[in-house]
Each structure stands twice: as structure tokens, then as C-alpha cells.
Scaffold this active site. Structure first.
Site, mmCIF file in Angstrom:
data_model
loop_
_atom_site.group_PDB
_atom_site.id
_atom_site.type_symbol
_atom_site.label_atom_id
_atom_site.label_comp_id
_atom_site.label_asym_id
_atom_site.label_seq_id
_atom_site.Cartn_x
_atom_site.Cartn_y
_atom_site.Cartn_z
ATOM 1 N N TYR A 52 6.540 7.288 6.254
ATOM 2 C CA TYR A 52 7.375 6.078 6.176
ATOM 3 C C TYR A 52 7.420 5.628 4.726
ATOM 4 C CZ TYR A 52 8.812 1.180 6.819
ATOM 5 O OH TYR A 52 9.461 -0.030 6.758
ATOM 6 N N ASP B 6 4.387 8.236 -2.793
ATOM 7 C CA ASP B 6 4.536 6.863 -2.316
ATOM 8 C C ASP B 6 3.142 6.377 -1.935
ATOM 9 O OD1 ASP B 6 5.017 4.487 -1.112
ATOM 10 O OD2 ASP B 6 6.405 5.247 0.405
ATOM 11 N N LYS C 200 1.757 -3.459 -1.325
ATOM 12 C CA LYS C 200 0.623 -3.976 -0.532
ATOM 13 C C LYS C 200 -0.519 -4.527 -1.399
ATOM 14 C CE LYS C 200 2.056 -1.757 3.678
ATOM 15 N NZ LYS C 200 2.778 -0.517 3.805
HETATM 16 C C1 LIG Z 1 4.388 -0.425 3.669
HETATM 17 C C2 LIG Z 1 4.961 0.789 3.060
HETATM 18 C C3 LIG Z 1 6.233 0.785 2.450
HETATM 19 C C4 LIG Z 1 7.135 -0.412 2.494
HETATM 20 O O1 LIG Z 1 6.620 -1.493 1.796
HETATM 21 P P1 LIG Z 1 7.218 -2.971 2.140
HETATM 22 O O2 LIG Z 1 6.474 -3.856 1.190
HETATM 23 O O3 LIG Z 1 6.908 -3.203 3.568
HETATM 24 O O4 LIG Z 1 8.659 -2.918 1.867
HETATM 25 C C5 LIG Z 1 6.658 1.929 1.821
HETATM 26 N N1 LIG Z 1 5.910 3.026 1.779
HETATM 27 C C6 LIG Z 1 4.680 3.084 2.350
HETATM 28 C C7 LIG Z 1 3.872 4.318 2.248
HETATM 29 C C8 LIG Z 1 4.178 1.971 3.018
HETATM 30 O O5 LIG Z 1 2.984 2.042 3.606
#
Ligand SMILES: *Cc1c(COP(=O)(O)O)cnc(C)c1O
Length: 457
Positions: free
Chosen positions: A169, A264, A292
């Protein structure tokens, strides 16, 4: 969050089977009232789909406050929390260090849309302690960071196609809201209405941990691939630990094909260690995204790369990216306070040791009773899987039917004062605020809940 995509349109609600556990259900009267109201205002009553509790029993709990490793809901129920706002709260809720710094900075105003010294301060903390980024940009969310990283990769390489992995994701950017079709190497199929097919056609989706799939994808789309994007360690659809050789081969194949490797690290960044998964593997991605933890609970994202690659971002270069609230001083303050704590000697060693002991003793309990249950874990991230498989490395390895067991476990845990994210596809987090006492309490509740799960099914 990935699971929310699958369940978004199909959630059943309201059917809570008879409680066959050994504890009465907690009261959710106030939460139910608030939820009924919220449904008048927000689709599904929430501002992010997974919060709607569609994959577990009962109404979502409305949280009133958090402190340390605890949260309290509107009905006054107290829980030991392992969701941690989905990852950001590595120091626990309402950390005094973060709160004090934020309160201090807020006295000078909330936003200026002009540079502040606080941005330099947070950037310096990050860049001087991270071998993988030389220049960075702050954004206001992880999604925004990833979206910008993809644009940068495309602008830098002059190519359009992106390779992503089934089970990863990356936020809700259009071109990444895609899932695999049938076949090893496929064009993405949109996983959300509103994403044009032409966007999805620029994304190639392949299985995780499969070197031949990545080789085949590059052979098939020679000189068209701008970037391969992967979660540092995939942790949004279960915890899918990858073989190091697979990650190493990604790095090699990207180099051979002049494509960029994007890590990511929105969930793994500052979680597995200050240098996230890149540091964990000892691999240098071309672009890294964070989110985060970096914001200490306030909205912050970031992407970074070498000075050369970042030179393509405007106003230096021709890849446009901006943000009214990017580098917001209050959010920067929270990040500075939180990351400063993480840099203290022994922080990760202590946290990871605590989380490892927690995961391993739950595993020992389940193994001793021959329960079909595994705790996968890395650093302070853990994932409960109802399986006998020794390894789960791809999205396909997860049996959707096993989620029925998670639903029971989730309810039993709430009834015992333990809060996990409301989906069996989500990982849990141990924070620095979880002490041995609470972890022992949580373990006992988990043991009892497992006994209930395997008694009723
Ligand atoms: C949470 C997350 C996102 C999205 O971040 P948001 O702050 O919710 O937009 C993207 N990539 C990864 C791996 C994530 O865990």
C-alpha cells in the site's frame, strides 16, 4: 490500510454474533451514539475507511484521550493500545516531550507559508543521521510524499511506467490504487472507482518476493520503467517479510535498467531504526518516502534522494511539487521532539528487544497449544496471522478465511482492555511507552483470547 480497499464497498455491519467468550462485551453506548451522528456527516461515519470497523464486530470506538500506551473511549473503557494511530506514535500517546515542544512553538503562530528555522532543524536531524538522503522535501501526508516521489522518478527518467507489488500500500494516489490482474506480470486493474484505466495502464503489478517476475516485467517493458516502488518491509497487508536476496536483486535490476528504486518507508521509516528498512537491509534506494513517525502524530510526510535527483524538483528543476502547509512549524516541532528522542542511545535496542520478547512469548504459547497461529514480527512491528505457514511473503499467501478468527480475537481483546487495529490485515506496534507490566497484561489477555478463538472454531 490496503484491506480497507477490498472491504470498502462490501462491509457488512451490525451483525454481532452471540458472545461465546468468557467475558461480557464492553459498553459501546456513547460510541454508538457518536457513530450514528457521524454517519450524517461522513461517508460511513468516518474520515478514513478502515476506522469504520467493517472487518471486526461492533461499532467503532470513539476515542476520547490517550496517554502513554493507553487510550480511553467515549464510554470510559480503557485499553492498552497497539494501533498507535497506525504507526506514528512510537513514543506512545501524548508524549510530554512532543506536547511541550508543540505547545511552545504554537505560541508564535500556526502557519506562515514562509520558511522557518524549524524546517532546517528537522531536516538536519534527519539528513545528518541518515545515509540514504542528501536533500529532502516535507509534505503533509504519506500519500503526498509517495505521489511526489513518483512524479520525480518520472520527471528524472523521462519514462512513465511504474512497477508496484501486489500487497503493498502506498497511500491513495491514483496510479497506485491498482491491483494485479491474472498473470505474473500484468497491467494494474483499478482498485477504486474514479481511477481512469489509462492511469492504471501505467502501473505494472507483480507479486512480491519473486525475482523472475521483476525480470520478466523489465524484459517486457524495456526502457519504459521509471521506477519500482516497494514498501521497505510490506506492512499494510499483513507483515510480508521479503528475502534479502529479493531486495538486493531489485536494487541490481533497477540499476541495470536505469530505473529508480523507491523505498516507501512511510510505515518502516524511523520504526525499524532511524534509517528504516534501507538501514535494516543495508540497501540504498534512489528515492525514499517517509510519513507517520516523522510527524510525531501531526500531519507530516517527506521524500528525499541524492542532491542530484532532488535537483529536478522545482524551483531548481522542472518537476513541480508544492504545499500550502508543507513544513508547517507546529508539525515540524512535533517531528523535532519525537526524532530527538529516537536518536538517544539505546532507544531502538530497548524497544525492539521488548517487542521481540512480546512476540516470541505469544508464539511460544500458541505453539505449545498447537494453535494454527503465527506472530510475524520485525523491530517493534508485529502481525498476528491465523496460519500454520512458517513464512508469509506475498499477498496470495494470506488465507482470507482466516480473518474470521481475527474478528473473534479482536472482540475478545477489546473485552479484555486491549486495542488492536480493526482488521486482521493490519500490523500492531509496540511503543516506547509500553512497559513490561502492560506487555505482561496484554500477553495474558492475548492467551485467553486465543483460547476462546480455538475453542469456538
Ligand atoms: C500509511 C502509508 C502511506 C500513506 O500515508 P498517509 O499519511 O496515510 O497518506 C503510504 N505508504 C505506506 C507504506 C504507508 O504505510
Amino acid at each position: 490500510m490496503l484491506e480497507s480497499l477490498k472491504k470498502m464497498f462490501s462491509g457488512t455491519e451490525g451483525e454481532v454474533p452471540v458472545n461465546t467468550g468468557s467475558k461480557p462485551d464492553i459498553s459501546r453506548e456513547k460510541s454508538a451514539e457518536l457513530y450514528a451522528k457521524a454517519k450524517n456527516y461522513f461517508p460511513g461515519g468516518v474520515n478514513s475507511p478502515v476506522r469504520a470497523f467493517k472487518s471486526v464486530y461492533g461499532t467503532p470506538l470513539f476515542i476520547q484521550k490517550g496517554d502513554g500506551c493507553y487510550v480511553w473511549d467515549a464510554d470510559g473503557n480503557q485499553f492498552i493500545d497497539f494501533c498507535g494511530s497506525w504507526g506514528p506514535l512510537i513514543l506512545g500517546h501524548n508524549s510530554a516531550k512532543v506536547r511541550e515542544k508543540v505547545t511552545e512553538v504554537m505560541q508564535n503562530g500556526m502557519s506562515f507559508g514562509a520558511p522557518t528555522a524549524l524546517e532546517n532543524e528537522l531536516a538536519e536531524l534527519i539528513i545528518s543521521n541518515n545515509r540514504f538522503v542528501e536533500k529532502i522535501r516535507f509534505t503533509s501526508s504519506g500519500t503526498e510524499a509517495v505521489m511526489s516521489a513518483i512524479r520525480l522518478a518520472r520527471g528524472y527518467t523521462g519514462r512513465d511506467k511504474i512497477i508496484k507489488f501486489e500487497g503493498c500500500y502506498h497511500g491513495h494516489t491514483d496510479s497506485l490504487l491498482v491491483k494485479a490482474g491474472s498473470g505474473l506480470v500484468t497491467f494494474g486493474e483499478t482498485s477504486s472507482a474514479g481511477v481512469p484505466k489509462s492511469f492504471a495502464d501505467e502501473t505494472i503489478v507483480i507479486p512480491l518476493n519473486d525475482i523472475s517476475a521483476i525480470e520478466q516485467a523489465f524484459a517486457q517493458f524495456k526502457d519504459q520503467v521509471a521506477a519500482v516502488i516497494i514498501e521497505g518491509i510490506p506492512a499494510n497487508n499483513g507483515l510480508l517479510m521479503q528475502d534479502v536476496e529479493f531486495i538486493k536483486s531489485l536494487e541490481r535490476i533497477c540499476k541495470e535498467n536505469q530505473a529508480l528504486l523507491i523505498f516507501d518507508e512511510v510505515i518502516t521509516g524511523f520504526r525499524l531504526g532511524f534509517e528504516g528498512a534501507a538501514g535494516h537491509y543495508g540497501i540504498k534506494p534512489d528515492i525514499v518516502t517517509y510519513g507517520k513517525i516523522i510527524g510525531g502524530g501531526l500531519p507530516v510526510g517527506m521524500y528525499g534522494a541524492s542532491t542530484e535527483i532532488m535537483g529536478h524538483i522545482s524551483p531548481d528543476g522542472n518537476v513541480y511539487q508544492a504545499g500550502t502547509l508543507s513544513g508547517n512549524p507546529v508539525a515540524m516541532a512535533a517531528g523535532i521532539a519525537q526524532l530527538t528522542e529516537l536518536l538517544k542511545s539505546g532507544f531502538y535496542k530497548d524497544l525492539n528487544a521488548k517487542a521481540t520478547e512480546f512476540s516470541e512469548s505469544i508464539q511460544r504459547f500458541a505453539t505449545a497449544r498447537s494453535y494454527k497461529f503465527k506472530v510475524f514480527h520485525v523491530g517493534s512491528i508485529f502481525w498476528f496471522a491465523f496460519t500454520n505457514k512458517e513464512k508469509i511473503q506475498t499477498a496470495e499467501d494470506i488465507d482470507p478465511a482466516s480473518m474470521e478468527r481475527f474478528k473473534i480475537m479482536h472482540r475478545e481483546l477489546l473485552n479484555r482492555g486491549i486495542y488492536l487495529g480493526p482488521s486482521g490485515y493490519e500490523v500492531g506496534f509496540v511503543s516506547a511507552a509500553h512497559t513490561k507490566i502492560e506487555l505482561e497484561k496484554a500477553k495474558r489477555a492475548i492467551f485467553e483470547s486465543l483460547d476462546v478463538v480455538f475453542r469456538t472454531k
